[in-house]
Design an enzyme around this catalytic site. Sequence first.
Site, mmCIF file in Angstrom:
data_model
loop_
_atom_site.group_PDB
_atom_site.id
_atom_site.type_symbol
_atom_site.label_atom_id
_atom_site.label_comp_id
_atom_site.label_asym_id
_atom_site.label_seq_id
_atom_site.Cartn_x
_atom_site.Cartn_y
_atom_site.Cartn_z
ATOM 1 N N HIS A 66 0.837 -1.205 0.000
ATOM 2 C CA HIS A 66 0.000 0.000 0.000
ATOM 3 C C HIS A 66 0.873 1.256 0.000
ATOM 4 O O HIS A 66 0.583 2.240 -0.701
ATOM 5 C CB HIS A 66 -0.904 -0.040 1.238
ATOM 6 N N GLU A 69 2.224 1.921 -3.427
ATOM 7 C CA GLU A 69 1.172 2.545 -4.258
ATOM 8 C C GLU A 69 1.185 4.064 -4.080
ATOM 9 O O GLU A 69 1.105 4.821 -5.053
ATOM 10 C CB GLU A 69 -0.191 1.961 -3.876
ATOM 11 N N HIS A 70 1.323 4.529 -2.830
ATOM 12 C CA HIS A 70 1.403 5.973 -2.569
ATOM 13 C C HIS A 70 2.636 6.592 -3.225
ATOM 14 O O HIS A 70 2.560 7.663 -3.833
ATOM 15 C CB HIS A 70 1.491 6.233 -1.059
ATOM 16 N N GLU A 140 5.570 10.387 3.166
ATOM 17 C CA GLU A 140 4.415 9.596 2.738
ATOM 18 C C GLU A 140 4.075 8.493 3.744
ATOM 19 O O GLU A 140 2.938 8.039 3.791
ATOM 20 C CB GLU A 140 4.654 9.004 1.347
ATOM 21 N N GLU A 147 -4.017 8.016 6.952
ATOM 22 C CA GLU A 147 -5.109 7.237 6.344
ATOM 23 C C GLU A 147 -5.599 6.165 7.317
ATOM 24 O O GLU A 147 -6.802 5.949 7.472
ATOM 25 C CB GLU A 147 -4.618 6.597 5.041
#
Length: 938
Positions: A66, A69-70, A140, A147
């Site tokens: 994940h 992906e960012h 990030e 999130e």
Amino acid sequence: MAVGAITEEVEIIKPRNDKREYRRVVLQNNLQVLLISDSETDKCAASMDVRVGSFSDPEGLEGLAHFLEHMLFYASEKYPLEDSYSKYISEHGGSTNAFTSSEDTNYYFDVNPDSFDEALDRFAQFFIKPLMSADATTREIKAVDSENQKNLLADAWRMNQLQKHLSSKDHPYHKFSTGNWDTLEIRPKQRGLDTRQELLQFYNEYYSANHMHLVIYTKDGLDKSESLVRSKFQEIRNTDRGCISFTGQPCDSEHLQILVKTVPIKQGHKLKFVWPITPGIRNYKEGPTRYLSHLIGHEGEGSLFYILKKLGWATSLSAGESSSTYDFSFFKVGIDLTDAGHAISETSFHYQDKIRPIDYVVDVALNMQFYPPKDWLVGSSLPSKFNPGLIQSALEELSPYRVRIFWESTKFEGLTDSKEPWYGTAYSKEQLTGSTIEQWIERARKEDLHLPDPNVFIPTDLSLKAVSEHINLPVLLRKTMYSRLWYKPDTSFSSPKAYVKIDFNCPFSGSSPESEVLTEIFTRLLMDYLNEYAYDAQVAGLYYGVSNADCGFQVTVVGYNDKLKILLETVIQRIANFEVNPERFSVIKELVTKEYQNLKFQQPYQQAMYYCSLILQDQTWPWTYGLEVLPRLDADSLVKFFPLMLSRTFLECYIAGNVEPNEAESMIQNVENVFFKSSNPISQALFASQFMTNRIVKLERGINYFYSAEGLNPSDENSALVHYIQVHQDDFKLNAKLQLFAVIAKQPAFHQLRSVEQLGYITILMQRNDSGVRGVQFIIQSSAKGPGQVDLRVESFLKMFETKLYELPSDEFKSNVNALIEMKLEKHKNLREESGFYWREISDGTLKFDRRECEVAALKQLTQQELIDFFNEYIKVGALQKKGLSIRVYGSAHSSEYKADNSQKTESNVVQIEDIYSFRRSRPLYGSFKGGFGHVKL
């Protein structure tokens, strides 16, 4: 034909009314590509699906897939400027996103057609030579953590992780997939690991062309698209890595035949029955689990839900396959508790609505991983082989001796003995004995269960009606003292579908908190009564709804027009003959009460948006008033209120689609006859003074208002800010300026406040429209800073943006203008989308059906200096004409700042709102567009 690519002639099954062209291409690096050519499209799109996801996260680095992906969004060797990909997409009318699942990571975007070539080149660099700088990596990780913070108090996330937690530790299904600061920063450092190096290693190991599937959706022909794809994507490495698979089952015997009692955040009781089953993808032609989903999830007479509802035990039921891969799957039946066929599939596939290219490419890219090329578009939506043996085998897998039961209830508070580690969900687990299950089987009621009757709503007439080509905008077809009918035939979609909306404007339904709540209960009860009869209509693609509106209620029916009139007439008759069933009233009241109680568990940014609406919208009641009056309301309250609610009403109507004008008039004439024309009429026309209005508070120029509130959920650490700037009442030229500002500022705001400053995962700049009163708002949810500090950062950004706007190159200004024009001229994809656009004009009372064309004309005349002047007058920090309102919601992490911020001495142009209702009474209101029914002439 393009050199260097393998083109295989495969007949791809597509809907009969699909005019698009398709071609499968396999590049020399083994990247599989589906090209889609649509000469009518307003947007081009692409989606890359990479066959790796969270199941491949290394042990102790949960969330790495994940996180990767960012990171791919930041920069590449070819385009090293940070965030330049997202900036380019935004400036050229597009949008972009990505998601990580258990075995896939999907990246996608759309953009205006003339910018697709460069956008695709930037996108391709994700998979060729991305840059993942150390600085960006640290920042990030904070975004991923933010999130995760957003999800910690969300029941859906908590219960999903609990189901994963109660599975085999040796199976990747058991993992925590989102990641957080602990898993991606603290723990790796403790083990001597460099997260960035692990990230690069993960990328190099798994991101191979032979595990990627690309979908390209363009306006160009297939040959040109193939050449474009070959030139952009041939450089992706192919390591010929073998197929990643995760064999074995996630649930051993110790995880089956269990009852798990768990405590949710929100009020309510839910039961989930979960069985591990053979994945439906293995038998997608036969679709055995689809038959079971249909029969178990059916809500008509004789169904499981019908019986549970009659007993007063349940308010909803769903059934179907989920959390599936090729190796394992689960069949889940979910029930919300109280305190106490083949022809349809074929019609749905061949007459499916067109959707946005960006959504279509994602759906198809995911299908490409599982299905043979000829079924890439179909997937499992068109079972073609009836196989009773497979259905029986699937049914046998739903054995009570293999079930996992999850019972969510706040009544288990303090009665559990375990905690799930990632979300802290309290639970207890017990093994069910064989004798307990046998008792359940013996006591189960079977006498009222039976298979569904034949579905009378399956359409048989799919012919298209003749239309007047010159009617391109809604027209006022009929107007009486009782109703007004707007009509628009289908001139765009060639689909046998229609859309009907009737808004019952009832002054008495909004006259008090009690009447508002009773209107809500009435609409829920009516839907409850209709369910057994009309459930088949939904199965057959004919959808209906009765819902409360600003002042009254709405009836909506949309779908295949063949049987639509029958359903509409039934709904209208049920309203006219409405009676209160005391038992069902109690069930619905309980449901509504829980929903009101659960509003305090909304995300902080949702609370801030709610307060903003409460301050701006006149004659609205806070939800706390509704919660206060609910205990005093009983069935008799609704018996007395219902005739009063309908005693005076006006019908605002919109009919569109495959319907002739005389049919549309007939439908509304029938509704009028039922309510106004009988010997003892239910309703009378409104008095002139009773027509509904939408009045919005006019903020004072040169003043920055702020309203502060503590978060309603003391367990939520997150704070939120809505920084709203009110600009003007609906005006084409001012609309164009405001919209252009929002387009130009959106990506810089996201980059600065989210990517650079890491204020929070939810960071949004968007326009706001309250019944025609326009403005712009920043919405930020943060655990890093309190809302007072975030407010200062927004002002700091606006000062930074001021310089950017003054120095904006003229070609960049023109590019943004053209992007906004193309967005406005983008055609509606289907009847529902088009009808929603026109209904907004009717609902607001603005009635500017040619709005898009008029605003485009204003944009073409707009100069760069005019935009700067607009910014300086309405948006700029300290502007004399600026009307600002900041809503600050303080989470538990910033509770100490709440009192400190409120006690600070403020500047003369800063005004605190201490009481919302006193403030509303003290301010003038904008005039209402709605309510001028008498001024519109035929």
